[in-house]
Each structure stands twice: as C-alpha cells, then as structure tokens.
Design a protein around this motif. Structure first.
Motif, PDB file in Angstrom:
ATOM      1  N   SER A   1     -10.418   1.430   3.498  1.00 22.13           N
ATOM      2  CA  SER A   1      -9.300   0.653   4.047  1.00 22.13           C
ATOM      3  C   SER A   1      -9.805  -0.096   5.267  1.00 22.13           C
TER       4      SER A   1
ATOM      5  N   TRP B   1       1.641   4.479  -2.649  1.00 18.26           N
ATOM      6  CA  TRP B   1       0.376   4.204  -3.300  1.00 18.26           C
ATOM      7  C   TRP B   1       0.566   4.085  -4.815  1.00 18.26           C
TER       8      TRP B   1
ATOM      9  N   ILE C   1      -3.444   4.500   4.271  1.00 18.97           N
ATOM     10  CA  ILE C   1      -4.888   4.517   4.438  1.00 18.97           C
ATOM     11  C   ILE C   1      -5.471   5.340   3.294  1.00 18.97           C
ATOM     12  N   LYS C   2      -6.367   4.746   2.510  1.00 19.90           N
ATOM     13  CA  LYS C   2      -7.011   5.433   1.381  1.00 19.90           C
ATOM     14  C   LYS C   2      -8.511   5.508   1.657  1.00 19.90           C
TER      15      LYS C   2
ATOM     16  N   MET D   1      -3.371  -4.056   6.557  1.00 17.45           N
ATOM     17  CA  MET D   1      -4.370  -3.142   6.029  1.00 17.45           C
ATOM     18  C   MET D   1      -4.599  -3.419   4.550  1.00 17.45           C
TER      19      MET D   1
ATOM     20  N   SER E   1      -6.281  -1.678   1.339  1.00 19.35           N
ATOM     21  CA  SER E   1      -6.728  -0.357   0.887  1.00 19.35           C
ATOM     22  C   SER E   1      -7.047  -0.415  -0.605  1.00 19.35           C
TER      23      SER E   1
ATOM     24  N   THR F   1       0.811  -1.220   0.000  1.00 19.09           N
ATOM     25  CA  THR F   1       0.000   0.000   0.000  1.00 19.09           C
ATOM     26  C   THR F   1       0.845   1.271   0.000  1.00 19.09           C
TER      27      THR F   1
ATOM     28  N   TYR G   1      -5.619   6.107  10.269  1.00 18.82           N
ATOM     29  CA  TYR G   1      -6.997   6.096   9.806  1.00 18.82           C
ATOM     30  C   TYR G   1      -7.748   7.322  10.336  1.00 18.82           C
TER      31      TYR G   1
END
Length: 416
Positions: free
Chosen positions: A286, A252, A392-393, A266, A268, A249, A302
């Motif tokens: 995510s 990105w 985190i997306k 995680m 995402s 992740t 997050y």
C-alpha cells in the motif's frame, strides 16, 4: 512526475536495461530439470504413502507441478479437457487436448502422451454418456494393468459423471487433492530459485505500478502494469483483480475499476501473480498516490499493519505447530476486527496452497492441524482498516529454513 517524496528504492526493481525491456531469466536449464524430477518424485512418494494405484490430475496447476507442461491453463481450469495419470510403479501419462500433443516434447517426466478423451457437455452434448464410458474404460484398463490388483485411485477433481463410471469398473476413489497439496508443500532448493525469479518479475511489475501512481490514472490502468510485466517476462496470469484506491479499499475485495485515483489516496493491492515457471508471487503493498506523504490516519494504520507482519513473521520457526502459532500470534485491536483479513498465514507455491492458518479471531476447534517445516513457503498477511478509513494491505512471502524464516521478497515497505 518526480517529487521530494518519491521513493527511489522502488524504481531499482525495474530492469537495469530500462523499463522498456522484459526481464530474461538467468536460471540454467539444469535447475529446472532438477526441480521437475523432485516434484514428480514428491507425488510418487505420496502415491506410495497412501497405497493407491495411481494419481489422476485434472487441476492444471497440479499437472504443471507434475510434468511442467503448460497448455491453456486458465481455460482448462473450468473446462476439463486434459489430464494426467501417474501410476504407482508404472508410467506417468499425459492426456493432452487433441492437436496439442507436441507441447510435451522434451519434458523428462512424461513417459507417454495420449489424446485426452473429453466428455464434458459443452463439447459432447447429448453424446456425453458414451464418451464418459470410453474415458472410464481407458482409465480402468490402466489401473488394472499397473496397479497390481490395487483398485484405489486418487483424483484431485472430477466432473460429476466420472465417479459413477469408475465405480462401475471397480475403482474406489480417494481424495487426490490431499496428496497433491501435501507433495507441493515442501519445496526443493531448485524450486526456491524458480520462485525467487517469479518474485523478481513481480517486483518489477510493482515498480511499474509505483512509477505510474499519479493522480488521474485509473485502478485498472495501474493493474495492467503488473499484467504487462508478467506477460512479457514469461509469466502466466493474475489470479485476482485486487487493486483499489481511496474509498474503494474499504471494505476489501473490491476489484479494480475505471475510477481515477486522486492525489493523497492510498493505493492498496495484492498481486496473486502466477509468473515464470508457473510459480506464484503473492505480495501486497500500500502507498499514497502522487508520492505524497501519508496523513496521520494512513500512517497509524500502516504502522499497525506492519506490526502484525513483523510479529507473526518472527513466530515462523520449524517445528512450531499451527495451534501454538495461533496462541502467540499478533492480536488485532477491537476497532479493526470488522475489517480484518481472515487469514494470518497461508502456503504458496504454484498458487496459494495448504496450509491455511486463520487469524486468531477466526480460529476454532475445526482449524487444520499441522506444523511449519523447512522447505515450506508461506505468505504472512495483514489487512488493517476501521470505519470510514482506507484499508492498508500488506503481505510478504517467506521460506521456512532450518532455523527460522527468510523473506523472499524485498520490495520496500513505506517509511512510517
């Protein structure tokens, strides 16, 4: 697998008849016909406003917007084999791929269907020039017949051989992408109904991803669940392959791979889904593989991403210009800057659209001007990471109303 941390709210987005059945749209045909008439009217308004003789469209998304005819859209996005011409005060003509003319039957906005003259090298080889001449003759004849002496033609995208051939026939080209993007920016209530349904299908696909977010599954397997739900419910395609887990992740933009996902990592993703009726559901979420609780770092990142979404969402009010939004927008902490998403907000309709408002650190004096208007649909973005962490997306899709912004998606955020 079931466990104490599995979020039952997410599974409610599966079909109420069970995940083994596709979703069937409840939207009546009259809604679709009203949306079709509105969209073609928006394009005609832009033709008049820019004082052009017509609008020539090759982008399959623009053709779908104008006429709602769907034919090999991904293939024709890179093979210019079909096109549309909307003439000011004249007919709206679809030039369809040979043998596919019947696909336009019953569509109310199309006045005439002709067989497209294709001239790209792949299909014509050393005979390309002659077919370019034939194509330009036909377009120029139509402009002369219906343009009232106006020889200015707007076009969204043309092969390199086309502009010189039109110029030889006295046609002056105008950027049609501006006309199409401006037209598409303001949605009718009927368009919003169609978009809500695409989002409903997308959220069912997201629920399928969640159901299968178990240790050992690969990123590609998870991504396939969104394809599956979209395809079986009448959708079109996914624009990207942005689902990764754990170390993949960050940074990105890696595409999904055959790497197995591990418990506690995680997951995402960004849907970029062109769904039923040709509308886009562009949502990001995510969560942790295996329904385990987030660790302290995941939870902190997050919460930061959610803060960005909530802050910027509150700024989306009609009449606010992009510069003012930028001035008041959420400020990304220094430690996250190198891992940021460059956009704060962007338009969405039948795909990602105008406008695009950069994140404050990417704002320059060359950022586009404009303001938020009722009927716009926008995606509010966040990407939060730092050195050595996962990303985190998060992303939500919102309608600008007369009083503020209304979220169109409702798939739950994680509890943090």
């Amino acid at each position: 697998m079931s466990g104490p941390f599995k979020d039952a709210r997410k599974t409610t987005y599966l079909n109420s008849e069970g995940s083994n059945r596709p979703l069937v749209s409840p939207i009546p045909g009259a809604v679709l016909d009203t949306a079709r008439a509105y969209r073609l009217g928006r394009l005609r308004d832009q033709i008049a406003r820019h004082d052009v003789a017509g609008l020539l469209l090759y982008d399959p998304v623009n053709i779908r917007y104008a006429f709602d005819v769907s034919n090999m859209q991904v293939w024709t996005a890179h093979n210019p084999m079909r096109y549309a011409l909307i003439l000011a005060g004249g007919p709206a003509i679809l030039f369809e791929f040979k043998g596919c003319e019947h696909l336009a039957q019953g569509l109310p906005g199309i006045d005439e269907v002709r067989t497209a003259i294709t001239y790209m090298f792949m299909s014509r080889g050393d005979q390309t020039r002659g077919f370019v001449e034939d194509w330009a003759d036909e377009i120029a004849d139509l402009v002369r017949s219906h343009g009232g002496g106006n020889m200015r033609l707007a076009a969204d995208k043309l092969d390199i051989n086309a502009p010189p051939a039109l110029a030889e026939r006295g046609i002056s080209l105008v950027d049609g992408a501006e006309l199409a993007e401006t037209a598409r920016a303001i949605k009718s209530p009927e368009e919003i109904q169609l978009m809500r349904w695409t989002i409903r299908v997308c959220e069912a696909g997201m629920a399928r991803i969640y159901e299968h977010s178990l240790p050992g599954v690969t990123e590609q397997e998870l991504w396939a669940h969104l394809h599956f739900e979209n395809a079986r419910s009448g959708g079109d395609w996914l624009e990207t392959k942005l689902l990764t887990a754990g170390p993949n992740t960050n940074p990105w933009y890696r595409e999904c791979s055959h790497r197995p996902v591990r418990a506690g990592e995680m997951i995402s993703f960004d849907t970029d889904m062109i769904g039923p009726y040709g509308y886009c559901a562009d949502l990001s979420r995510s969560w942790v593989c295996g329904y385990e609780p987030m660790n302290q770092t995941q939870r902190r990142l997050y919460r930061t991403a959610l803060d960005q979404i909530e802050h910027n969402l509150a700024l989306l009010v009609p009449g606010r210009d992009f510069a003012e939004f930028n001035e008041k927008s959420w400020r990304i902490p220094e430690k996250h800057i190198d891992y940021r998403y460059s956009l704060a907000v962007h338009g969405v309709g039948m795909a990602d659209e105008w406008p695009v408002v950069p994140l404050h650190v990417d704002w320059t004096n060359r950022a586009m001007a404009g303001r938020f208007e009722p009927g716009m649909v926008l995606c509010v973005e966040s990407l939060i990471a730092e050195k050595g962490t996962e990303s985190i997306k998060l992303e939500t899709q919102v309608l600008i109303t007369e009083t503020g912004a209304e979220r169109l998606d409702s798939f739950p955020w994680e509890d943090v």
